[in-house]
Scaffold this motif. Structure first.
Motif, mmCIF file in Angstrom:
data_model
loop_
_atom_site.group_PDB
_atom_site.id
_atom_site.type_symbol
_atom_site.label_atom_id
_atom_site.label_comp_id
_atom_site.label_asym_id
_atom_site.label_seq_id
_atom_site.Cartn_x
_atom_site.Cartn_y
_atom_site.Cartn_z
ATOM 1 N N LYS A 301 17.378 82.377 72.866
ATOM 2 C CA LYS A 301 17.913 83.696 73.198
ATOM 3 C C LYS A 301 17.149 84.314 74.364
ATOM 4 O O LYS A 301 15.923 84.241 74.422
ATOM 5 C CB LYS A 301 17.846 84.599 71.974
ATOM 6 C CG LYS A 301 18.487 85.975 72.168
ATOM 7 C CD LYS A 301 18.375 86.797 70.892
ATOM 8 C CE LYS A 301 19.032 88.170 71.065
ATOM 9 N NZ LYS A 301 18.305 89.018 72.021
ATOM 10 N N THR A 302 17.875 84.896 75.286
ATOM 11 C CA THR A 302 17.244 85.552 76.413
ATOM 12 C C THR A 302 16.339 86.688 75.954
ATOM 13 O O THR A 302 16.578 87.311 74.921
ATOM 14 C CB THR A 302 18.311 86.101 77.389
ATOM 15 O OG1 THR A 302 17.669 86.742 78.481
ATOM 16 C CG2 THR A 302 19.209 87.110 76.700
ATOM 17 N N ARG A 303 15.295 86.970 76.736
ATOM 18 C CA ARG A 303 14.313 87.981 76.330
ATOM 19 C C ARG A 303 14.901 89.384 76.330
ATOM 20 O O ARG A 303 14.413 90.270 75.631
ATOM 21 C CB ARG A 303 13.096 87.938 77.254
ATOM 22 C CG ARG A 303 13.331 88.443 78.674
ATOM 23 C CD ARG A 303 12.056 88.351 79.505
ATOM 24 N NE ARG A 303 12.238 88.811 80.875
ATOM 25 C CZ ARG A 303 12.041 90.067 81.265
ATOM 26 N NH1 ARG A 303 11.681 90.978 80.381
ATOM 27 N NH2 ARG A 303 12.206 90.411 82.539
ATOM 28 N N ALA A 304 15.952 89.597 77.110
ATOM 29 C CA ALA A 304 16.568 90.928 77.170
ATOM 30 C C ALA A 304 17.982 90.813 77.687
ATOM 31 O O ALA A 304 18.263 90.008 78.580
ATOM 32 C CB ALA A 304 15.753 91.858 78.078
ATOM 33 N N ALA A 305 18.864 91.600 77.109
ATOM 34 C CA ALA A 305 20.216 91.706 77.648
ATOM 35 C C ALA A 305 20.193 92.717 78.784
ATOM 36 O O ALA A 305 19.278 93.536 78.896
ATOM 37 C CB ALA A 305 21.185 92.144 76.562
ATOM 38 N N MET A 306 21.197 92.655 79.626
ATOM 39 C CA MET A 306 21.319 93.653 80.663
ATOM 40 C C MET A 306 21.968 94.904 80.088
ATOM 41 O O MET A 306 23.010 94.838 79.441
ATOM 42 C CB MET A 306 22.168 93.137 81.816
ATOM 43 C CG MET A 306 22.147 94.070 83.009
ATOM 44 S SD MET A 306 23.452 93.702 84.186
ATOM 45 C CE MET A 306 24.858 94.348 83.308
ATOM 46 N N GLY A 307 21.331 96.045 80.303
ATOM 47 C CA GLY A 307 21.898 97.304 79.884
ATOM 48 C C GLY A 307 22.392 98.090 81.088
ATOM 49 O O GLY A 307 21.879 97.936 82.196
ATOM 50 N N VAL A 308 23.383 98.921 80.869
ATOM 51 C CA VAL A 308 23.926 99.772 81.924
ATOM 52 C C VAL A 308 24.028 101.188 81.368
ATOM 53 O O VAL A 308 24.397 101.381 80.212
ATOM 54 C CB VAL A 308 25.322 99.296 82.382
ATOM 55 C CG1 VAL A 308 25.887 100.219 83.450
ATOM 56 C CG2 VAL A 308 25.252 97.872 82.913
ATOM 57 N N ALA A 309 23.682 102.170 82.180
ATOM 58 C CA ALA A 309 23.806 103.556 81.744
ATOM 59 C C ALA A 309 24.329 104.417 82.890
ATOM 60 O O ALA A 309 24.085 104.122 84.067
ATOM 61 C CB ALA A 309 22.462 104.096 81.259
ATOM 62 N N ASP A 310 25.050 105.466 82.532
ATOM 63 C CA ASP A 310 25.435 106.515 83.468
ATOM 64 C C ASP A 310 24.653 107.763 83.087
ATOM 65 O O ASP A 310 24.176 107.886 81.956
ATOM 66 C CB ASP A 310 26.940 106.769 83.405
ATOM 67 C CG ASP A 310 27.732 105.517 83.741
ATOM 68 O OD1 ASP A 310 27.308 104.785 84.638
ATOM 69 O OD2 ASP A 310 28.761 105.273 83.081
ATOM 70 N N TRP A 311 24.551 108.707 84.025
ATOM 71 C CA TRP A 311 23.521 109.725 83.892
ATOM 72 C C TRP A 311 24.045 111.153 83.979
ATOM 73 O O TRP A 311 24.948 111.451 84.765
ATOM 74 C CB TRP A 311 22.459 109.516 84.975
ATOM 75 C CG TRP A 311 21.874 108.145 84.887
ATOM 76 C CD1 TRP A 311 22.253 107.034 85.608
ATOM 77 C CD2 TRP A 311 20.874 107.705 83.978
ATOM 78 N NE1 TRP A 311 21.527 105.940 85.200
ATOM 79 C CE2 TRP A 311 20.676 106.320 84.205
ATOM 80 C CE3 TRP A 311 20.118 108.350 83.002
ATOM 81 C CZ2 TRP A 311 19.759 105.565 83.491
ATOM 82 C CZ3 TRP A 311 19.192 107.596 82.286
ATOM 83 C CH2 TRP A 311 19.021 106.233 82.539
ATOM 84 N N MET A 312 23.434 112.006 83.180
ATOM 85 C CA MET A 312 23.603 113.449 83.277
ATOM 86 C C MET A 312 22.368 113.999 83.975
ATOM 87 O O MET A 312 21.240 113.556 83.723
ATOM 88 C CB MET A 312 23.738 114.077 81.885
ATOM 89 C CG MET A 312 23.880 115.596 81.885
ATOM 90 S SD MET A 312 25.511 116.154 82.426
ATOM 91 C CE MET A 312 26.478 115.784 80.927
ATOM 92 N N MET A 313 22.569 114.962 84.860
ATOM 93 C CA MET A 313 21.435 115.600 85.534
ATOM 94 C C MET A 313 21.714 117.089 85.673
ATOM 95 O O MET A 313 22.876 117.527 85.705
ATOM 96 C CB MET A 313 21.177 114.967 86.894
ATOM 97 C CG MET A 313 22.325 115.028 87.858
ATOM 98 S SD MET A 313 22.391 113.581 88.942
ATOM 99 C CE MET A 313 22.870 112.275 87.788
ATOM 100 N N ALA A 314 20.641 117.864 85.736
ATOM 101 C CA ALA A 314 20.757 119.320 85.817
ATOM 102 C C ALA A 314 20.127 119.806 87.118
ATOM 103 O O ALA A 314 18.942 119.560 87.376
ATOM 104 C CB ALA A 314 20.069 119.970 84.620
#
Length: 425
Positions: A301-314
């Motif tokens: 198993k790979t050490r980490a999967a690829m994650g994706v995020a979108d962002w809120m900013m103020a």
């Protein structure tokens, strides 16, 4: 593997991520801490039609919020992903920054001192509730400015009908993946493994493979390491053992986009590919039976999967820190995070909502993605140089696995450019 929760909608985002109106949005009224205040939020649209536009989600949330907060009005304008980042950039440039923006990247605004720190607007319990990997990805110089809003991970999808016909089981290592691909090719499968390194989302497929090879885009201290020995070995293996053996189909990886690869999988033409939750509904709608497993690594198993995020900013421009914070605390309540995640088949960005989803049998089809989130690794979005480096990867990386390509040469060139861009930033 059809969805069992009624009314869910799924949209193409993966990639679509990171990612006009001629009249200016209405201005804000009042000042921080006094009188009535109007907050403006610009947000991305995760829907694929008017019927499930994100505008409907926000309208419902705002109506409920304003009922309990009569002194605050919230105006939300939703744009498609193709426009939203540019719209916010234009607003900020003309001195008309919204109070909040929910878009693909925060680093440029944080670097210019235009954003509140997360700790300045969120209550301590809400800030502490974010999934740790997402909190870290939202930091610049160890200070969090980006608040994760939507998340996803990748797993390996495989066509169970094609696998059963060939007497195969899901791969757990690279060698097993290659062996399965060879067996599928021998049985006439058009695309044993789909390797989309075309300009649409090459940076995503590349990152997943680099992680499975034991490295990634940056080292442990956040410095670009594109041309590491492990990364060169990963692309060399792809070039020699998959592409060079004719196991990636008739379209060259450099010309294959993620959307086309997903569509081919939904037609039953692909044996295996990396995918996010959107692919589940696409395949099920076409009657394609599939399984999902973690991305194989070199020897497991790979050490980490690829994650994706979108962002809120103020944004600090209008000075509504207190009102922004109260509204965002409401946005990030467990109920609202789950409602959004369910509507668009995304992963919750908070621990409380993630635990609730994991315990709900109706969410069983998202479990493989949820399991990968806690150990996922995200793009280096805290770097102002990342947008340009990502664009360079999209343009160049497909050449590395072409018949006359040089993985070491392409990665070396990308590394040199990335270092220069990072220094300039």
């Amino acid at each position: 593997m059809q969805r069992r929760r009624a009314g869910r909608r799924t949209v193409l985002i993966a990639a679509a991520s990171a990612l006009g109106m001629t009249a200016a949005l209405a201005g804000c009224g009042g000042s921080a801490g006094s009188g009535d205040v109007t907050l403006r939020l610009v947000a991305a649209d995760y829907g694929d039609s008017k019927a499930n536009s994100s505008q409907k989600y926000w309208d419902k949330l705002v109506k409920a919020y304003q009922a309990d907060h009569p002194g605050t009005k919230v105006e939300v304008t939703v744009y498609p992903w193709t426009d939203v980042d540019r719209k916010v950039k234009e607003m900020v440039a003309r001195g008309d920054a919204p109070d909040m923006a929910q878009i693909g990247a925060y680093a440029d605004y944080a670097d210019k001192g235009e954003l509140y720190k997360a700790e300045e607007v969120l209550s301590i319990p809400v800030q502490a509730d974010f999934v740790a990997q997402l909190t870290d990805a939202g930091k610049m110089n160890r200070v969090q400015y980006g608040m994760p809003f939507a998340a996803s991970t990748r797993v390996l999808f495989y066509n169970t009908k094609l696998f059963a016909a060939a007497g195969l089981s899901a791969p757990t290592t690279w060698s097993e993946l290659a062996a399965d691909a060879r067996a599928l090719k021998a049985r006439g499968v058009k695309i044993p493994y789909a390797l989309p390194l075309g300009p649409e989302e090459a940076q995503a497929e590349t990152m997943q493979w680099l992680l499975s090879g034991g490295d990634g885009y940056t080292d442990d201290v956040g410095t670009y390491s594109l041309d590491s020995a492990q990364n060169v070995a990963t692309l060399t293996w792809l070039k020699d053992d998959l592409v060079g053996k004719g196991l990636t189909g008739p379209v060259a990886p450099a010309k294959l986009n993620r959307a086309d690869a997903f569509a081919a999988f939904a037609r039953g033409e692909v044996g295996m590919l990396n995918g996010h939750p959107t692919l589940m509904k696409m395949a099920a709608a076409k009657g394609v039976k599939f399984g999902m497993v973690p991305m194989p690594g070199v020897s497991g198993k790979t050490r980490a999967a690829m994650g994706v995020a979108d962002w809120m900013m103020a944004f600090k421009k209008n000075g509504h820190r207190e009102q922004i914070g109260t509204f965002l605390d409401y946005v990030y309540s467990e109920k609202n995070v789950l409602d959004f995640s369910h509507e668009y088949d995304l992963l919750p960005v908070t621990t409380s909502a993630s635990e609730a989803m994991a315990a709900d049998s109706d969410d069983a089809d998202l479990t493989p993605f949820l399991d990968e989130l806690a150990s996922s690794q995200l793009y280096p979005v805290g770097k102002t140089s990342w947008a340009a480096v990502s664009a360079d990867i999209k343009k160049q990386i497909g050449k590395a696995v072409s018949p006359d390509g040089s993985p070491a040469g392409i990665l070396g060139s990308l590394q040199q450019t990335a270092t220069t861009r990072d220094s300039a930033g």
